[in-house]
Scaffold this motif. Structure first.
Motif, PDB file in Angstrom:
ATOM      1  N   ALA A 123       0.832  -1.200   0.000  1.00  0.00           N
ATOM      2  CA  ALA A 123       0.000   0.000   0.000  1.00  0.00           C
ATOM      3  C   ALA A 123       0.868   1.253   0.000  1.00  0.00           C
ATOM      4  CB  ALA A 123      -0.926   0.000   1.215  1.00  0.00           C
ATOM      5  N   GLY A 124       1.989   1.195   0.714  1.00  0.00           N
ATOM      6  CA  GLY A 124       2.895   2.338   0.730  1.00  0.00           C
ATOM      7  C   GLY A 124       3.486   2.616  -0.626  1.00  0.00           C
ATOM      8  N   LEU A 125       3.845   1.555  -1.341  1.00  0.00           N
ATOM      9  CA  LEU A 125       4.382   1.738  -2.691  1.00  0.00           C
ATOM     10  C   LEU A 125       3.335   2.303  -3.633  1.00  0.00           C
ATOM     11  CD1 LEU A 125       6.417  -1.582  -3.142  1.00  0.00           C
ATOM     12  CD2 LEU A 125       7.356   0.723  -2.989  1.00  0.00           C
ATOM     13  N   LEU A 126       2.140   1.716  -3.604  1.00  0.00           N
ATOM     14  CA  LEU A 126       1.089   2.155  -4.523  1.00  0.00           C
ATOM     15  C   LEU A 126       0.571   3.539  -4.166  1.00  0.00           C
ATOM     16  CD1 LEU A 126      -0.957  -1.156  -4.893  1.00  0.00           C
ATOM     17  CD2 LEU A 126       0.693  -0.183  -6.495  1.00  0.00           C
ATOM     18  N   GLY A 127       0.658   3.906  -2.891  1.00  0.00           N
ATOM     19  CA  GLY A 127       0.128   5.185  -2.452  1.00  0.00           C
ATOM     20  C   GLY A 127       0.858   6.379  -3.019  1.00  0.00           C
ATOM     21  N   THR A 128       2.070   6.177  -3.507  1.00  0.00           N
ATOM     22  CA  THR A 128       2.822   7.293  -4.102  1.00  0.00           C
ATOM     23  C   THR A 128       2.448   7.531  -5.559  1.00  0.00           C
ATOM     24  OG1 THR A 128       4.649   5.865  -4.808  1.00  0.00           O
ATOM     25  CG2 THR A 128       4.769   6.778  -2.576  1.00  0.00           C
ATOM     26  N   LEU A 129       1.608   6.672  -6.115  1.00  0.00           N
ATOM     27  CA  LEU A 129       1.217   6.781  -7.518  1.00  0.00           C
ATOM     28  C   LEU A 129      -0.194   7.330  -7.636  1.00  0.00           C
ATOM     29  CD1 LEU A 129       2.487   3.303  -8.812  1.00  0.00           C
ATOM     30  CD2 LEU A 129       3.695   5.501  -8.917  1.00  0.00           C
ATOM     31  N   THR A 130      -0.482   7.932  -8.770  1.00  0.00           N
ATOM     32  CA  THR A 130      -1.854   8.352  -9.058  1.00  0.00           C
ATOM     33  C   THR A 130      -2.685   7.125  -9.423  1.00  0.00           C
ATOM     34  OG1 THR A 130      -1.438   8.666 -11.413  1.00  0.00           O
ATOM     35  CG2 THR A 130      -0.992  10.549  -9.945  1.00  0.00           C
ATOM     36  N   ALA A 131      -3.995   7.292  -9.430  1.00  0.00           N
ATOM     37  CA  ALA A 131      -4.876   6.171  -9.773  1.00  0.00           C
ATOM     38  C   ALA A 131      -4.573   5.613 -11.162  1.00  0.00           C
ATOM     39  CB  ALA A 131      -6.339   6.584  -9.654  1.00  0.00           C
ATOM     40  N   PRO A 132      -4.406   6.475 -12.184  1.00  0.00           N
ATOM     41  CA  PRO A 132      -4.058   5.933 -13.508  1.00  0.00           C
ATOM     42  C   PRO A 132      -2.717   5.207 -13.504  1.00  0.00           C
ATOM     43  CG  PRO A 132      -4.887   8.163 -13.729  1.00  0.00           C
ATOM     44  CD  PRO A 132      -4.685   7.931 -12.265  1.00  0.00           C
ATOM     45  N   GLN A 133      -1.756   5.696 -12.728  1.00  0.00           N
ATOM     46  CA  GLN A 133      -0.456   5.023 -12.653  1.00  0.00           C
ATOM     47  C   GLN A 133      -0.579   3.661 -11.981  1.00  0.00           C
ATOM     48  OE1 GLN A 133       1.670   8.152 -10.620  1.00  0.00           O
ATOM     49  NE2 GLN A 133       2.700   8.842 -12.505  1.00  0.00           N
ATOM     50  N   ARG A 134      -1.412   3.582 -10.944  1.00  0.00           N
ATOM     51  CA  ARG A 134      -1.622   2.287 -10.289  1.00  0.00           C
ATOM     52  C   ARG A 134      -2.254   1.295 -11.253  1.00  0.00           C
ATOM     53  NH1 ARG A 134      -3.048   5.573  -5.767  1.00  0.00           N
ATOM     54  NH2 ARG A 134      -5.279   5.346  -6.206  1.00  0.00           N
ATOM     55  N   THR A 135      -3.215   1.779 -12.037  1.00  0.00           N
ATOM     56  CA  THR A 135      -3.848   0.914 -13.036  1.00  0.00           C
ATOM     57  C   THR A 135      -2.819   0.434 -14.052  1.00  0.00           C
ATOM     58  OG1 THR A 135      -5.980   2.014 -12.794  1.00  0.00           O
ATOM     59  CG2 THR A 135      -5.612   0.775 -14.823  1.00  0.00           C
ATOM     60  N   GLU A 136      -1.976   1.346 -14.503  1.00  0.00           N
ATOM     61  CA  GLU A 136      -0.930   0.985 -15.466  1.00  0.00           C
ATOM     62  C   GLU A 136       0.013  -0.063 -14.877  1.00  0.00           C
ATOM     63  OE1 GLU A 136       2.684   3.116 -18.057  1.00  0.00           O
ATOM     64  OE2 GLU A 136       1.496   4.276 -16.623  1.00  0.00           O
ATOM     65  N   LEU A 137       0.392   0.128 -13.607  1.00  0.00           N
ATOM     66  CA  LEU A 137       1.316  -0.805 -12.959  1.00  0.00           C
ATOM     67  C   LEU A 137       0.694  -2.186 -12.788  1.00  0.00           C
ATOM     68  CD1 LEU A 137       3.907  -1.524 -11.468  1.00  0.00           C
ATOM     69  CD2 LEU A 137       2.896  -0.562  -9.385  1.00  0.00           C
ATOM     70  N   THR A 138      -0.534  -2.246 -12.299  1.00  0.00           N
ATOM     71  CA  THR A 138      -1.155  -3.547 -12.059  1.00  0.00           C
ATOM     72  C   THR A 138      -1.391  -4.291 -13.371  1.00  0.00           C
ATOM     73  OG1 THR A 138      -3.332  -2.452 -11.945  1.00  0.00           O
ATOM     74  CG2 THR A 138      -2.203  -2.906  -9.867  1.00  0.00           C
ATOM     75  N   ARG A 139      -1.716  -3.557 -14.431  1.00  0.00           N
ATOM     76  CA  ARG A 139      -1.872  -4.213 -15.734  1.00  0.00           C
ATOM     77  C   ARG A 139      -0.531  -4.732 -16.242  1.00  0.00           C
ATOM     78  NH1 ARG A 139      -5.987   0.062 -18.783  1.00  0.00           N
ATOM     79  NH2 ARG A 139      -7.925  -0.661 -17.764  1.00  0.00           N
ATOM     80  N   ALA A 140       0.517  -3.932 -16.043  1.00  0.00           N
ATOM     81  CA  ALA A 140       1.846  -4.369 -16.469  1.00  0.00           C
ATOM     82  C   ALA A 140       2.289  -5.596 -15.686  1.00  0.00           C
ATOM     83  CB  ALA A 140       2.848  -3.237 -16.289  1.00  0.00           C
ATOM     84  N   LEU A 141       1.966  -5.644 -14.394  1.00  0.00           N
ATOM     85  CA  LEU A 141       2.326  -6.803 -13.578  1.00  0.00           C
ATOM     86  C   LEU A 141       1.576  -8.052 -14.052  1.00  0.00           C
ATOM     87  CD1 LEU A 141       2.429  -5.221 -10.004  1.00  0.00           C
ATOM     88  CD2 LEU A 141       4.370  -6.037 -11.359  1.00  0.00           C
ATOM     89  N   ALA A 142       0.306  -7.885 -14.423  1.00  0.00           N
ATOM     90  CA  ALA A 142      -0.463  -9.025 -14.923  1.00  0.00           C
ATOM     91  C   ALA A 142       0.138  -9.549 -16.221  1.00  0.00           C
ATOM     92  CB  ALA A 142      -1.926  -8.630 -15.129  1.00  0.00           C
TER      93      ALA A 142
END
Length: 310
Positions: A123-142
């Motif tokens: 949560a600490g890592l994701l909290g530094t990102l914007t919502a669109p950035q979190r979406t981009e990251l989780t899609r990239a991880l998938a």
């Protein structure tokens, strides 16, 4: 016949290798995998992961396969955790060859705290990102997970009578029997002698030693082959594995001096039809009277080491 594994794979470039290694170094450091006190607890990542995987109890044999661990290393970790009072090792009366491992009450508390800390770190890592950035990251991880999983799967040429070959065909038959409105009769499956040696080929896909897919090639007539029973276990679909099996079958057809491959498919298998079209197969009139066929396809092959649509 000796197994041939992934003959069509292209060598990775030095840049690709460097990129993956660079990511590995960053990721393992970022999540604290190099620390003997993972997540601030008094144990390294290996022991922490083992505690997590035990869940409600499991055999050491299953854990060894699931985590791809050396038997001796797993045994040492299990004994260390037992000495710390976090797990209990037992031998079931029904099978003295097995050793079961389960969490003690202290072990369950440890795992709960591990999960809390891991969630907080993430949560600490994701909290530094914007919502669109979190979406981009989780899609990239998938995407990363899907491709790494596909990379870890091997496709091997096996005898058509091999246990894994027949096991895959049984699973294929059960799968399509549930999907076809009219059901499926197993007598329609290829015979071992049709897909072995000079007459054809049979490929099995393996993930961590388990068969999870298959495909068969048999000769129809001089220069013409037929692809049958391309199947992937439901848990391994959407990885791109069916296309990989199809490519292996086409390579085998070229090796058998076949210049044309044909196949048919049922009307309900719309995803299969889309894949065949995307892979260069053209729909043709019926070339055989087959009770389960509604669409017929053909592809012309060329070259000693590859294939292309004609």
């Amino acid at each position: 016949m000796d197994p041939i594994t992934d003959a069509t794979a292209e060598p990775a470039s030095p840049d690709d290798i460097a990129a993956v290694r660079r990511f590995n170094r960053y990721f393992t450091r970022r999540i604290g995998a190099l620390d003997d006190h993972y997540l601030g607890q008094d144990r390294p990542l290996g022991e922490a992961r083992l505690l997590f995987e035990i869940g409600d109890g499991v055999s050491l044999r299953e854990l060894r396969g699931r985590l791809a661990l050396d038997a001796g290393y797993l045994s040492r970790m299990a004994k260390s955790l037992e000495a710390q009072g976090l797990v209990r090792l037992t031998v079931p009366p029904h099978d003295t060859r097995l050793r079961l491992i389960e969490l003690t009450p202290a072990g369950r508390v440890e795992v709960e705290e591990q999960n809390r800390r891991a969630d907080a770190l993430t949560a600490g890592l994701l909290g530094t990102l914007t919502a669109p950035q979190r979406t981009e990251l989780t899609r990239a991880l998938a995407t990363t997970q899907r491709l790494l999983r596909l990379a870890g799967i091997t496709v091997a040429l096996v005898d058509g009578a091999a246990e894994d070959a027949r096991g895959c065909l049984d699973a294929y038959a059960a799968d399509i029997d549930a999907r076809f409105p009219e059901g499926f009769d197993k007598t329609d499956l290829v015979r071992p002698e049709e897909v072995t040696g000079e007459t054809g080929a049979f490929f099995v896909a393996y993930e961590e030693g388990r068969p999870i897919g298959c495909g068969a090639l048999r000769t129809l007539e001089r220069g013409t082959g037929e692809i049958r029973h391309v199947w992937v276990h439901p848990a391994a679909r959407r990885l791109g594995l069916a296309r990989r099996i199809l490519t292996e079958l086409e390579q085998a057809a070229v090796a058998h001096d076949l210049t044309v491959v044909r196949l048919d498919t049922h009307a309900v298998l719309t995803e299969a039809q889309a894949m065949y079209r995307a892979c260069g197969y053209a729909e043709i009139p019926a070339y055989v009277d087959h009770v389960y066929a509604d669409h017929w396809f053909e592809k012309r092959l060329s070259g000693p080491g590859g294939s292309k649509s004609g």
